[in-house]
Scaffold this active site. Structure first.
Site, short mmCIF file in Angstrom:
data_model
loop_
_atom_site.label_atom_id
_atom_site.label_comp_id
_atom_site.label_asym_id
_atom_site.label_seq_id
_atom_site.Cartn_x
_atom_site.Cartn_y
_atom_site.Cartn_z
N GLU A 1 -2.48 -15.96 -9.06
CA GLU A 1 -3.92 -15.95 -9.30
C GLU A 1 -4.23 -15.46 -10.71
O GLU A 1 -5.05 -16.06 -11.43
CB GLU A 1 -4.62 -15.10 -8.25
N GLU B 1 -1.07 -16.33 0.52
CA GLU B 1 -2.10 -15.64 1.31
C GLU B 1 -2.28 -16.20 2.71
O GLU B 1 -2.39 -15.43 3.69
CB GLU B 1 -3.43 -15.66 0.55
#
Length: 266
Positions: free
Chosen positions: A120, A140
């Protein structure tokens, strides 16, 4: 020069090197790391002698993402920094480049794991270099979590949507070669040499006119979601003033005189 126990700051000429420094936890995000990153980005922007930033990790790892042990309730290192988060509730998002874009070019030098929050943060950088054994991915969904660092927005704008969705929805790991093939990174180099390659690219940037470099970066991001006609108009607004700077005149003189230019950000 700043930094914290989990984030080191060094100067390499005109390049500021920010290094995630928690190798015993594969550089999992911590409060000291986030505070150090936040301050590092702002310090680089405020210091005109800094012309580029290299972002890397210590111990052969970039970042393995959020500290899941802390998330599970086992505490997070650096609780003494909690007041910084209270004073600025957005600090962690700025640190992770979700809510802040440095005006100086940011070059990522990746070795080892660059997953979850690591991938990210990677999306907030401008140029990306990785060792051939590096691993990428957004894990995730496999943990029942959401990649809230910006990936559901940014990733599809940086790589083809089919690849973005596969990465987001499968939670699988990607090799450096595969990450390069889909456009997530730009260079794959022998293991252990990503930092050297990133510094080499930074030095090439540092030799250019700093006002021009910053205006070009700003224009690229500013126009990314505009129509072509609006983008071209915005480009003129950004670009024309650069031609009136002393740096532009110095660049022309240096070219004519066949010598390296000496830019003064004027």
């Amino acid at each position: 020069m700043g930094g914290t126990e989990h984030l080191t700051v060094q100067r390499e000429g005109a390049t500021l090197v920010l290094t995630l420094n928690r190798p015993e936890a594969r550089n999992a995000l911590s409060l000291p790391m986030l505070v150090g990153l936040h301050d590092g980005w702002l310090d680089a922007d405020a210091d005109d002698s800094v012309r580029s930033i290299v972002f890397t990790g210590a111990g052969g790892t970039f970042c393995s993402g959020m500290d899941l042990k802390a998330l599970a309730g086992n505490g997070m290192a650096g609780e003494e920094y909690r007041d910084r988060l209270k004073a600025d509730p957005d600090l962690h998002w700025k640190a992770m480049l979700r809510h802040h874009r440095p005006r100086k070019p940011v070059i990522a030098a990746v070795e080892g794991y660059c997953v979850a929050g690591g991938t990210e943060m990677l999306q907030g950088t401008d140029i990306r270099v990785a060792g051939e054994s590096a691993t990428f991915g957004l894990f995730e969904v496999k943990r029942g979590l959401f990649p809230i660092g910006g990936s559901t927005v940014r990733l599809q704008r940086q790589i083809p949507r089919t690849h973005a969705l596969e990465m987001l929805l499968t939670g699988r790991a990607y090799s450096a070669r595969e990450a390069a093939a889909i456009g997530l990174i730009g260079h794959v180099v022998p293991d252990g040499t990503a930092l050297a390659k990133a510094l080499e690219i930074a030095e090439q940037i540092n030799s250019c006119g700093p006002l021009a470099v910053e205006a070009v970066k700003a224009s690229v991001y500013e126009t990314a979601e505009m129509t072509e006609s609006d983008g071209l108009a915005a480009e003129l607004t950004r670009g024309w003033p650069v031609f009136d700077t002393a740096d532009a005149k110095e660049g022309a003189r240096a070219f004519a005189e066949k010598r390296p230019p000496v830019y003064k950000r004027a």
